[in-house]
Design a protein around this motif. Structure first.
Motif, mmCIF file in Angstrom:
data_model
loop_
_atom_site.group_PDB
_atom_site.id
_atom_site.type_symbol
_atom_site.label_atom_id
_atom_site.label_comp_id
_atom_site.label_asym_id
_atom_site.label_seq_id
_atom_site.Cartn_x
_atom_site.Cartn_y
_atom_site.Cartn_z
ATOM 1 N N LEU A 1 103.153 11.521 -49.315
ATOM 2 C CA LEU A 1 102.179 12.201 -50.180
ATOM 3 C C LEU A 1 102.607 13.621 -50.539
ATOM 4 N N ASP A 2 103.747 14.057 -50.002
ATOM 5 C CA ASP A 2 104.280 15.401 -50.231
ATOM 6 C C ASP A 2 103.269 16.479 -49.820
ATOM 7 N N LEU A 3 102.705 16.285 -48.604
ATOM 8 C CA LEU A 3 101.728 17.227 -48.056
ATOM 9 C C LEU A 3 102.337 18.000 -46.901
ATOM 10 N N THR A 4 102.235 19.312 -46.953
ATOM 11 C CA THR A 4 102.710 20.131 -45.840
ATOM 12 C C THR A 4 101.631 20.200 -44.764
ATOM 13 N N ILE A 5 102.003 20.717 -43.621
ATOM 14 C CA ILE A 5 101.029 20.890 -42.541
ATOM 15 C C ILE A 5 99.907 21.819 -42.999
ATOM 16 N N ARG A 6 100.257 22.891 -43.673
ATOM 17 C CA ARG A 6 99.259 23.847 -44.160
ATOM 18 C C ARG A 6 98.290 23.178 -45.138
ATOM 19 N N GLN A 7 98.806 22.376 -46.058
ATOM 20 C CA GLN A 7 97.949 21.686 -47.023
ATOM 21 C C GLN A 7 97.029 20.680 -46.327
ATOM 22 N N LEU A 8 97.584 19.975 -45.332
ATOM 23 C CA LEU A 8 96.772 19.018 -44.583
ATOM 24 C C LEU A 8 95.671 19.739 -43.812
ATOM 25 N N ALA A 9 95.990 20.879 -43.257
ATOM 26 C CA ALA A 9 94.988 21.677 -42.535
ATOM 27 C C ALA A 9 93.855 22.081 -43.482
ATOM 28 N N GLN A 10 94.201 22.537 -44.670
ATOM 29 C CA GLN A 10 93.180 22.948 -45.637
ATOM 30 C C GLN A 10 92.291 21.787 -46.049
ATOM 31 N N ARG A 11 92.871 20.620 -46.244
ATOM 32 C CA ARG A 11 92.107 19.462 -46.711
ATOM 33 C C ARG A 11 91.261 18.808 -45.618
ATOM 34 N N THR A 12 91.670 18.977 -44.368
ATOM 35 C CA THR A 12 90.917 18.367 -43.270
ATOM 36 C C THR A 12 89.932 19.335 -42.631
ATOM 37 N N GLY A 13 90.179 20.644 -42.782
ATOM 38 C CA GLY A 13 89.349 21.631 -42.107
ATOM 39 C C GLY A 13 89.796 21.873 -40.672
ATOM 40 N N LEU A 14 90.902 21.247 -40.270
ATOM 41 C CA LEU A 14 91.453 21.458 -38.939
ATOM 42 C C LEU A 14 92.409 22.646 -38.986
ATOM 43 N N THR A 15 92.714 23.220 -37.838
ATOM 44 C CA THR A 15 93.605 24.378 -37.838
ATOM 45 C C THR A 15 95.054 23.948 -38.056
ATOM 46 N N TYR A 16 95.811 24.841 -38.646
ATOM 47 C CA TYR A 16 97.237 24.620 -38.878
ATOM 48 C C TYR A 16 97.926 24.328 -37.543
ATOM 49 N N GLU A 17 97.630 25.124 -36.533
ATOM 50 C CA GLU A 17 98.299 24.992 -35.234
ATOM 51 C C GLU A 17 98.010 23.639 -34.590
ATOM 52 N N HIS A 18 96.764 23.175 -34.686
ATOM 53 C CA HIS A 18 96.431 21.875 -34.096
ATOM 54 C C HIS A 18 97.176 20.761 -34.816
ATOM 55 N N ILE A 19 97.182 20.777 -36.132
ATOM 56 C CA ILE A 19 97.887 19.738 -36.884
ATOM 57 C C ILE A 19 99.383 19.791 -36.596
ATOM 58 N N ARG A 20 99.933 20.989 -36.485
ATOM 59 C CA ARG A 20 101.363 21.125 -36.180
ATOM 60 C C ARG A 20 101.680 20.444 -34.849
ATOM 61 N N LYS A 21 100.825 20.654 -33.856
ATOM 62 C CA LYS A 21 101.041 20.037 -32.544
ATOM 63 C C LYS A 21 100.860 18.518 -32.603
ATOM 64 N N VAL A 22 99.889 18.054 -33.370
ATOM 65 C CA VAL A 22 99.648 16.614 -33.494
ATOM 66 C C VAL A 22 100.831 15.933 -34.179
ATOM 67 N N VAL A 23 101.334 16.504 -35.269
ATOM 68 C CA VAL A 23 102.444 15.856 -35.978
ATOM 69 C C VAL A 23 103.765 15.982 -35.227
ATOM 70 N N LYS A 24 103.860 16.924 -34.320
ATOM 71 C CA LYS A 24 105.045 16.999 -33.456
ATOM 72 C C LYS A 24 104.931 16.007 -32.307
ATOM 73 N N GLY A 25 103.693 15.598 -31.988
ATOM 74 C CA GLY A 25 103.469 14.653 -30.905
ATOM 75 C C GLY A 25 103.249 15.322 -29.564
ATOM 76 N N ILE A 26 102.914 16.609 -29.578
ATOM 77 C CA ILE A 26 102.676 17.316 -28.309
ATOM 78 C C ILE A 26 101.193 17.531 -28.037
ATOM 79 N N ALA A 27 100.351 17.105 -28.978
ATOM 80 C CA ALA A 27 98.896 17.143 -28.794
ATOM 81 C C ALA A 27 98.328 15.889 -29.458
ATOM 82 N N TYR A 28 97.121 15.546 -29.069
ATOM 83 C CA TYR A 28 96.487 14.347 -29.604
ATOM 84 C C TYR A 28 95.178 14.732 -30.261
#
Length: 151
Positions: A24-51
């Motif tokens: 979908l050509d979505l960056t972590i920052r864009q996904l954070a904005q669209r979901t309302g979740l924090t950038y840092e949380h999404i970064r950890k989730v997509v790295k696989g170090i948080a759930y």
């Protein structure tokens, strides 16, 4: 064209999320904005170090157009694997008897692996042709091979 997310995810859920974000050509920052979740949380989730929580997973799936019912088992499997060092074969989608081969599979060359695949398919096809009414029932895993695979 560079990927929207260039990192190596760890875990089943993270791999799916990163692949979909790149589709979908979505960056972590864009996904954070669209979901309302924090950038840092999404970064950890997509790295696989948080759930993600149940709510966060629903939001990620909504924005990435993924089925929650298909992503939940991936998140559960990743959590179990991290906590216990492995996951039940059924949850991983693997046949239990195939796990007996896992310790040695990576020691084979690609040519040897392909040879085994061909042999297995040939035997399975022969079994199917000779007795299409009733599948061959696998024997329970016992003995030395099963014991050494658990180590």
């Amino acid at each position: 064209m560079p990927l929207a997310v260039e990192l190596t995810p760890q875990g089943r859920l993270a791999e799916v999320l990163v692949r979909r974000m790149n589709e979908l050509d979505l960056t972590i920052r864009q996904l954070a904005q669209r979901t309302g979740l924090t950038y840092e949380h999404i970064r950890k989730v997509v790295k696989g170090i948080a759930y993600p929580s149940e709510f966060a997973l629903r939001e990620l799936c909504r924005v990435l157009e993924l089925e929650v019912s298909r992503m939940e088992p991936l998140a559960v499997a990743d959590r179990i694997e991290k906590k216990y060092g492995g996951i039940p074969h059924a949850l991983a989608g693997n046949h239990p008897e195939l796990s007996l081969l896992a310790p040695w599979w990576d020691r084979l060359t690609e040519e040897q692996k392909q040879s085994f695949r061909i042999q297995i398919k040939s035997v399975a096809d022969a079994n199917h042709q000779s007795s299409p009414r009733k599948p061959v029932k696998p024997a329970p895993a016992t003995g030395t091979l099963a014991h050494s695979a658990r180590r």
